[in-house]
Motif scaffolding. Structure first.
Motif, mmCIF file in Angstrom:
data_model
loop_
_atom_site.group_PDB
_atom_site.id
_atom_site.type_symbol
_atom_site.label_atom_id
_atom_site.label_comp_id
_atom_site.label_asym_id
_atom_site.label_seq_id
_atom_site.Cartn_x
_atom_site.Cartn_y
_atom_site.Cartn_z
ATOM 1 N N TYR A 194 0.848 -1.190 0.000
ATOM 2 C CA TYR A 194 0.000 0.000 0.000
ATOM 3 C C TYR A 194 0.886 1.243 0.000
ATOM 4 C CZ TYR A 194 -3.802 3.177 1.195
ATOM 5 O OH TYR A 194 -4.720 4.190 1.166
ATOM 6 N N GLY A 195 0.881 1.985 -1.139
ATOM 7 C CA GLY A 195 1.818 3.105 -1.286
ATOM 8 C C GLY A 195 1.181 4.473 -1.193
ATOM 9 N N ASP A 196 -0.169 4.542 -1.104
ATOM 10 C CA ASP A 196 -0.852 5.844 -1.045
ATOM 11 C C ASP A 196 -0.451 6.608 0.210
ATOM 12 O OD1 ASP A 196 -2.149 4.840 -3.230
ATOM 13 O OD2 ASP A 196 -4.189 5.138 -2.465
ATOM 14 N N PRO A 197 -0.609 7.935 0.172
ATOM 15 C CA PRO A 197 -0.401 8.673 1.419
ATOM 16 C C PRO A 197 -1.380 8.183 2.481
ATOM 17 C CG PRO A 197 -0.618 10.196 -0.442
ATOM 18 C CD PRO A 197 -0.962 8.828 -0.951
ATOM 19 N N ILE A 198 -0.915 8.077 3.704
ATOM 20 C CA ILE A 198 -1.789 7.711 4.823
ATOM 21 C C ILE A 198 -1.947 8.962 5.672
ATOM 22 C CG2 ILE A 198 -2.046 6.245 6.873
ATOM 23 C CD1 ILE A 198 -0.433 4.088 5.297
ATOM 24 N N TYR A 199 -3.200 9.241 6.037
ATOM 25 C CA TYR A 199 -3.503 10.476 6.767
ATOM 26 C C TYR A 199 -3.410 10.233 8.275
ATOM 27 C CZ TYR A 199 -4.941 12.517 2.363
ATOM 28 O OH TYR A 199 -4.936 13.000 1.085
ATOM 29 N N LEU A 200 -2.882 11.210 8.978
ATOM 30 C CA LEU A 200 -2.686 11.066 10.427
ATOM 31 C C LEU A 200 -3.392 12.170 11.200
ATOM 32 C CD1 LEU A 200 1.153 10.356 10.874
ATOM 33 C CD2 LEU A 200 -0.697 8.691 10.675
ATOM 34 N N HIS A 201 -4.040 11.787 12.277
ATOM 35 C CA HIS A 201 -4.509 12.734 13.289
ATOM 36 C C HIS A 201 -3.268 13.457 13.829
ATOM 37 C CE1 HIS A 201 -5.875 14.003 17.290
ATOM 38 N NE2 HIS A 201 -7.120 13.836 16.883
ATOM 39 N N GLY A 202 -3.420 14.745 14.139
ATOM 40 C CA GLY A 202 -2.273 15.551 14.564
ATOM 41 C C GLY A 202 -1.497 14.973 15.741
ATOM 42 N N ALA A 203 -2.187 14.269 16.641
ATOM 43 C CA ALA A 203 -1.532 13.742 17.840
ATOM 44 C C ALA A 203 -0.538 12.620 17.515
ATOM 45 C CB ALA A 203 -2.588 13.223 18.817
ATOM 46 N N LEU A 204 -0.639 12.054 16.310
ATOM 47 C CA LEU A 204 0.238 10.932 15.971
ATOM 48 C C LEU A 204 1.511 11.363 15.253
ATOM 49 C CD1 LEU A 204 -2.427 8.382 14.673
ATOM 50 C CD2 LEU A 204 -1.526 8.615 16.986
ATOM 51 N N MET A 205 1.514 12.590 14.776
ATOM 52 C CA MET A 205 2.605 13.039 13.913
ATOM 53 C C MET A 205 3.978 13.074 14.608
ATOM 54 S SD MET A 205 2.723 13.522 10.711
ATOM 55 C CE MET A 205 1.533 14.324 9.648
ATOM 56 N N PRO A 206 4.101 13.656 15.827
ATOM 57 C CA PRO A 206 5.456 13.782 16.407
ATOM 58 C C PRO A 206 6.170 12.439 16.578
ATOM 59 C CG PRO A 206 3.869 15.099 17.662
ATOM 60 C CD PRO A 206 3.071 14.281 16.678
ATOM 61 N N MET A 207 5.465 11.410 17.026
ATOM 62 C CA MET A 207 6.126 10.121 17.238
ATOM 63 C C MET A 207 6.517 9.478 15.905
ATOM 64 S SD MET A 207 7.350 8.520 19.734
ATOM 65 C CE MET A 207 6.502 9.217 21.150
ATOM 66 N N CYS A 208 5.678 9.685 14.870
ATOM 67 C CA CYS A 208 6.032 9.150 13.542
ATOM 68 C C CYS A 208 7.293 9.823 13.018
ATOM 69 C CB CYS A 208 4.875 9.343 12.564
ATOM 70 S SG CYS A 208 3.525 8.205 12.900
ATOM 71 N N ARG A 209 7.381 11.132 13.220
ATOM 72 C CA ARG A 209 8.590 11.852 12.785
ATOM 73 C C ARG A 209 9.813 11.299 13.509
ATOM 74 N NH1 ARG A 209 6.825 12.701 8.663
ATOM 75 N NH2 ARG A 209 5.377 14.367 8.108
ATOM 76 N N LEU A 210 9.672 11.054 14.808
ATOM 77 C CA LEU A 210 10.791 10.533 15.588
ATOM 78 C C LEU A 210 11.208 9.141 15.092
ATOM 79 C CD1 LEU A 210 12.795 10.869 17.927
ATOM 80 C CD2 LEU A 210 11.099 9.810 19.419
ATOM 81 N N TYR A 211 10.239 8.267 14.846
ATOM 82 C CA TYR A 211 10.561 6.940 14.304
ATOM 83 C C TYR A 211 11.366 7.084 13.014
ATOM 84 C CZ TYR A 211 8.131 3.411 17.195
ATOM 85 O OH TYR A 211 7.760 2.539 18.183
ATOM 86 N N GLU A 212 10.921 8.017 12.146
ATOM 87 C CA GLU A 212 11.637 8.199 10.881
ATOM 88 C C GLU A 212 13.055 8.702 11.129
ATOM 89 O OE1 GLU A 212 8.730 10.139 8.098
ATOM 90 O OE2 GLU A 212 8.968 8.089 7.293
ATOM 91 N N GLU A 213 13.208 9.628 12.069
ATOM 92 C CA GLU A 213 14.552 10.113 12.411
ATOM 93 C C GLU A 213 15.426 8.963 12.910
ATOM 94 O OE1 GLU A 213 14.509 13.333 15.299
ATOM 95 O OE2 GLU A 213 12.956 14.339 14.107
#
Ligand SMILES: [Zn+2]
Ligand SMILES: [Zn+2]
Length: 336
Positions: A194-213
């Motif tokens: 599944y390659g489409d953009p996945i939409y996130l509630h604002g509360a989930l964004m900071p931890m996702c950014r950290l995982y990517e870092e």
């Protein structure tokens, strides 16, 4: 052997205390010295004087708590040994969430393992559980009932993608915990192609950014807030469990409400939360994984905490193990 261990590793009102090293494990209240298994809120708390944990767990704590993550933060990489007072401390992967560790304590030829939370199945977002033979193994029991047998993750993700094909006009909102479950569902979807953009509630964004870092690739992510209604049709939106039954989700186009949790095994629970598509995806060991683990670590003595202690103790005793409840307070059965 374990009689002497019980003299230096004890449950207290603040948490499990190691007297020989003078530190608490996952303390419930602020203490001078804490060793933390992983970043979930019922294990990692703010305000400790000194915190020892994996570098990833410390990064998660800083992300969540900022300055209050602790007075001094000391990273200890997986597998490295550190002497604290009269004990040797080692952190080894627990396979639960990024950075999660089992704490291995050794003193006088006796080894205790505090597993924190763990699971045995593969998770692309964290290092796999590592078996440590020991004299005493402290296990969680979140899903410590025979009814809890988690199906393969692939099967659950396939059900989500199937529903998306069946209802291409509807947004699919999936309830996920911000730390661990969110990123696991994202990577499972990517592995399914599944390659489409996945939409996130604002509360989930900071931890996702950290995982990517920290090196965990999650694919294209977009904020759900501000997206046009039409853009979200036939798309996947991840949100914290609180938000899925909320006004927030009702603004989305005819949402299919899904939830990714081991608790989704319990139909009444899914129904009570208004979940139409329950996905049994858990970051905790299920019944079979618990007993596989007790077998693998080969500890003659088991201490059982947070969850269904009684059932696990009964079954462990039937298997010839010495098992007892470790009454620690402050761990929420929901935090998964
Ligand atoms: Zn946890
Ligand atoms: Zn926990």
């Amino acid at each position: 052997m374990s009689a002497s261990l019980a003299s230096w590793l004890k449950p207290t009102s603040k948490g499990l205390y190691c007297a020989l090293g003078d530190f608490f494990i996952d303390p419930r209240w602020p203490v001078a010295r804490a060793v933390v298994t992983h970043g979930h809120g019922d294990h990692a708390r703010r305000g400790n004087g000194h915190v020892l944990a994996t570098p990833e767990t410390l990064a998660i704590m800083r992300n969540r708590f900022g300055e209050e993550a602790g007075g001094t933060l000391q990273p200890l990489a997986y597998g490295e040994a550190l002497r604290l007072g009269e004990v040797t401390v080692k952190l080894v992967p627990a396979g639960h969430v990024l950075g999660s560790a089992q704490i291995v304590l050794e003193h006088g030829g006796c080894r205790a393992v505090i597993s924190g939370d763990y699971k045995r199945r593969a998770d692309p977002t964290c290092a796999p559980f590592e078996v440590q033979h020991c004299d005493v193994f402290i296990t969680e029991a979140t899903f410590g009932l025979p009814v809890f047998r988690h199906p393969p993750d692939e099967q659950e993700i396939a059900r989500l993608l199937h529903s998306l094909r069946l209802f291409p006009e509807r947004a699919h909102v999936v309830g996920v915990y911000a730390l661990g479950k969110c990123q696991r569902v994202l990577t499972l979807l990517r592995r399914h192609g599944y390659g489409d953009p996945i939409y996130l509630h604002g509360a989930l964004m900071p931890m996702c950014r950290l995982y990517e870092e920290l090196g965990v690739a999650l694919g294209p992510l977009l904020p759900a807030t501000g997206a046009k209604r039409g853009d979200l049709q036939g798309k996947i939106v991840l949100a914290p469990p609180m938000a899925i039954s909320d006004l927030w989700a009702r603004r989305l186009p005819d949402p299919v409400i899904a939830m990714a949790s081991g608790w989704m095994r319990v139909k009444q629970r899914a129904k009570a939360q208004g979940v139409e598509l329950p996905l049994v995806i858990s970051d905790h060991a299920d019944w079979d994984e618990l007993f596989q683990t007790l077998h693998d670590v080969a500890a003659p003595e088991i201490w059982v905490t947070h969850g269904a202690e009684e059932a696990v103790i009964r079954q462990a005793s039937l298997n010839g193990l010495k098992a007892r409840a470790l009454s620690l307070k402050g761990f929420e059965d929901d935090a998964e």
